[in-house]
Structure formats: C-alpha cells, structure tokens
Design an enzyme around this catalytic site. Structure first.
Site, PDB file in Angstrom:
ATOM      1  N   ASN A  66       0.830  -1.203   0.000  1.00  9.41           N
ATOM      2  CA  ASN A  66       0.000   0.000   0.000  1.00  9.41           C
ATOM      3  C   ASN A  66       0.865   1.253   0.000  1.00  9.41           C
ATOM      4  O   ASN A  66       2.017   1.220   0.442  1.00  9.41           O
ATOM      5  CB  ASN A  66      -0.859   0.042   1.267  1.00  9.41           C
ATOM      6  CG  ASN A  66      -1.780  -1.146   1.394  1.00  9.41           C
ATOM      7  OD1 ASN A  66      -2.673  -1.345   0.586  1.00  9.41           O
ATOM      8  ND2 ASN A  66      -1.557  -1.957   2.416  1.00  9.41           N
ATOM      9  N   HIS A  77       1.213   8.186  18.776  1.00 13.23           N
ATOM     10  CA  HIS A  77       2.381   8.848  18.182  1.00 13.23           C
ATOM     11  C   HIS A  77       3.312   9.478  19.202  1.00 13.23           C
ATOM     12  O   HIS A  77       2.956   9.652  20.368  1.00 13.23           O
ATOM     13  CB  HIS A  77       1.934   9.874  17.131  1.00 13.23           C
ATOM     14  CG  HIS A  77       1.339  11.125  17.690  1.00 13.23           C
ATOM     15  ND1 HIS A  77      -0.012  11.270  17.920  1.00 13.23           N
ATOM     16  CD2 HIS A  77       1.904  12.301  18.065  1.00 13.23           C
ATOM     17  CE1 HIS A  77      -0.237  12.481  18.403  1.00 13.23           C
ATOM     18  NE2 HIS A  77       0.909  13.132  18.513  1.00 13.23           N
ATOM     19  N   HIS A  83       9.153  19.638  18.197  1.00 18.12           N
ATOM     20  CA  HIS A  83       7.747  19.880  17.849  1.00 18.12           C
ATOM     21  C   HIS A  83       7.305  21.269  18.306  1.00 18.12           C
ATOM     22  O   HIS A  83       6.461  21.888  17.665  1.00 18.12           O
ATOM     23  CB  HIS A  83       6.887  18.802  18.503  1.00 18.12           C
ATOM     24  CG  HIS A  83       5.409  18.922  18.293  1.00 18.12           C
ATOM     25  ND1 HIS A  83       4.846  19.330  17.114  1.00 18.12           N
ATOM     26  CD2 HIS A  83       4.370  18.664  19.141  1.00 18.12           C
ATOM     27  CE1 HIS A  83       3.528  19.322  17.231  1.00 18.12           C
ATOM     28  NE2 HIS A  83       3.215  18.941  18.445  1.00 18.12           N
TER      29      HIS A  83
HETATM   30  C1  23J Z   1      -0.079  21.166  17.479  1.00 15.38           C
HETATM   31  C2  23J Z   1      -0.749  22.133  18.180  1.00 15.38           C
HETATM   32  C3  23J Z   1      -1.454  21.824  19.307  1.00 15.38           C
HETATM   33  C4  23J Z   1      -1.476  20.500  19.744  1.00 15.38           C
HETATM   34  C5  23J Z   1      -0.785  19.496  19.049  1.00 15.38           C
HETATM   35  C6  23J Z   1      -0.110  19.850  17.909  1.00 15.38           C
HETATM   36  C7  23J Z   1      -0.812  18.077  19.505  1.00 15.38           C
HETATM   37  O1  23J Z   1      -1.547  17.703  20.352  1.00 15.38           O
HETATM   38  C8  23J Z   1       0.165  17.092  18.995  1.00 15.38           C
HETATM   39  O2  23J Z   1      -0.219  16.055  18.457  1.00 15.38           O
HETATM   40  O3  23J Z   1       1.357  17.284  19.187  1.00 15.38           O
HETATM   41  S1  23J Z   1      -2.396  20.118  21.191  1.00 15.38           S
HETATM   42 MN    MN Z   2       1.697  15.147  18.845  1.00 18.66          MN
END
Ligand code: 23J
Ligand code: MN
Length: 262
Positions: A66, A77, A83
């Site tokens: 796939n 995750h 991040h």
């Molecule tokens: C980006 C902005 C706010 C949030 C999140 C991502 C996540 O929860 C995430 O999956 O990292 S709250």
């Molecule tokens: Mn996340």
C-alpha cells in the site's frame, strides 16, 4: 550490567514471565486527528489515508502493498522536543537525532480515570502527583509518566474528541504539574490516551498548550493516543517507543509496547 541479565530478559520474553502489552491503536482512515480551534487559521494535520498498490493481481501478481500518508501526529504517536517553539534550540531534538536510549524507559502510570469521567476538563495538579507518590513512591528520574484517563475506551470519535461549540473537552495539565515532572522529577516524558498531550481547552491556558510548551521546553518527549494503560501496574513496566527516523521529524506514528512482569 551482564550478558546474563540480558539473556534473562530474552528468556522472560520467550514465555518466562514477561508479557508484552501493546499500547498502540490501529492506524486507519477513521483514526481521529486533533481538531484545533478554527478561528486562528492554523494548519491542519492530514488524517491517515491508504491506497492499495497491488494485491496479488494484475498490478503485482505476487505481492500486496500500500501507499499511505498522514500527519506526523496521527494516532498513537511520538512528540519530539523540536515539535514546539520552546524546544526548537536543543541539539538531538528531532525523531532522527534523539539518542536511541531515550526510546526505552520505565513507566509510572497515574490513574485519573475516575476524575476524567466526572470532569472531562480535569487537569492534573502537583497535589494529584504527590498523592500518587505517597501511595506508590517517588517517580524515578528517566521514567515516562503515563496519564491514565480511560479516554481510549471511548467507542466513537465523537466521544473521543468531545468537541463542543467552545472547543474540545478532554483531560489535561495544570502547568505547574508539568514543570514539577520535568524539573523536580526529570521524567523521560509524558504519555496520554487523548489525541494530544495537552487538554482540549489548552489553547486558552496560560501558557498556551502548557504541556507541549513546558515538556518540550525541558527537552522532554511526549506520547499521545495510547491505549491499554489499564493493563499496566502503577510502577514496574518498561516502555519501548521508537519513533520513525524521519529527517528533522517533529514526531511520528509509533508502535508503543510495554514489558510487564506477569
Ligand atoms: C499542534 C498544536 C497543538 C497540539 C498538538 C499539535 C498536539 O496535540 C500534537 O499532536 O502534538 S495540542
Ligand atoms: Mn503530537
């Protein structure tokens, strides 16, 4: 540390009293994704999408495979420190550069299922953590703190995301509790059953999204979308959670496993 210890682990896994508990949900098109408040025009994470390339047919007579696509933060995750804006300047802070040692660590499991059932906006406080520690002992440095809410047991995406006019209502954190865990306890990271590590109303907290802000600002990692936390002891499980090695990845869908003595 001896080879004997490592072989004892292998024997334990081969029917010698160590169970493997899968803390991951199944990735599929219906996997719920984070719904951020719409009014700010923030970008949207792709849901999981899968397309068959061939299945032992004219497109490939002997093979099944796939194509798929999704946001890095889909389903069960991993959140890397890169991040968040507060974690952007650390070294080795992305999915491809985090030291692999950080992907295997013991876990403390805090049960807030009753509190979350009574109040979907429940926030973990320093007091809640200290009460847990009075019962189970101090959280050891380097442990994952897993936040059990039984949220993964919701049977529909609607109930799981719990969206209202004023946004989502799911359990989260008082900022001081996250700071306590990163500074006073030096945890490996924080794991939750909900769609993200922050609560549903976290866009309106101070600071905004306190768990993300303070956790990644302390160079710690997150795990979201976990299930089966009710099968883990309060202490004593070992978590294996290596994200995909995406170049400069902010996170990735991850198969999260727990080793538990039985
Ligand atoms: C980006 C902005 C706010 C949030 C999140 C991502 C996540 O929860 C995430 O999956 O990292 S709250
Ligand atoms: Mn996340």
């Amino acid at each position: 540390m001896s080879t004997e210890t490592l072989m004892a682990l292998a024997q334990g896994l081969a029917g010698g009293g160590i169970k493997v508990v899968d803390l991951s949900t199944t990735l599929q098109p219906s996997t719920p994704t984070l719904q951020l408040p719409k009014e700010f025009g923030w970008g949207v994470s792709w849901p999981f999408h899968i397309e068959e390339i061939s299945r032992y047919d004219e497109r490939g007579p002997a093979w099944y495979w796939n194509n798929f696509k999704c946001g890095e933060h889909t389903g069960t995750h991993f959140d890397a420190p890169i991040h968040w804006v507060s974690g952007q300047n650390f070294e080795e802070h992305a999915t491809d550069t985090l030291p692999a040692e950080r992907f295997i660590a013991p876990a403390c499991v805090m049960n807030a299922a009753a509190e979350s059932a009574a109040n979907p906006d429940f926030l973990i406080s320093v007091d809640f953590i200290k009460t847990w520690e009075a019962q189970h002992g101090e959280i050891e440095a380097g442990s994952w703190l897993l936040y059990r809410t039984d949220w993964s047991k919701k049977t529909s995406n609607e109930a799981y995301l719990n969206m209202a006019e004023d946004g989502a209502h799911t359990p989260g954190w008082e900022p001081e509790a996250v700071t306590f865990l990163t500074t006073e306890r030096d945890v490996c990271g924080i794991g939750v059953e909900t769609v993200g590590t922050d609560g549903g109303q976290a866009a309106g907290q101070e600071p905004m999204f306190p768990c993300h802000n303070l956790l990644h600002g302390a160079n710690k990692c997150g795990l979201a979308g976990l299930c089966n936390l009710d099968l883990l002891p309060p202490k004593g499980a070992v978590i294996i959670a290596p994200p995909l090695k995406i170049k400069e990845g902010s996170g990735s869908p991850t198969r999260v496993l727990a080793l538990v003595a039985s």
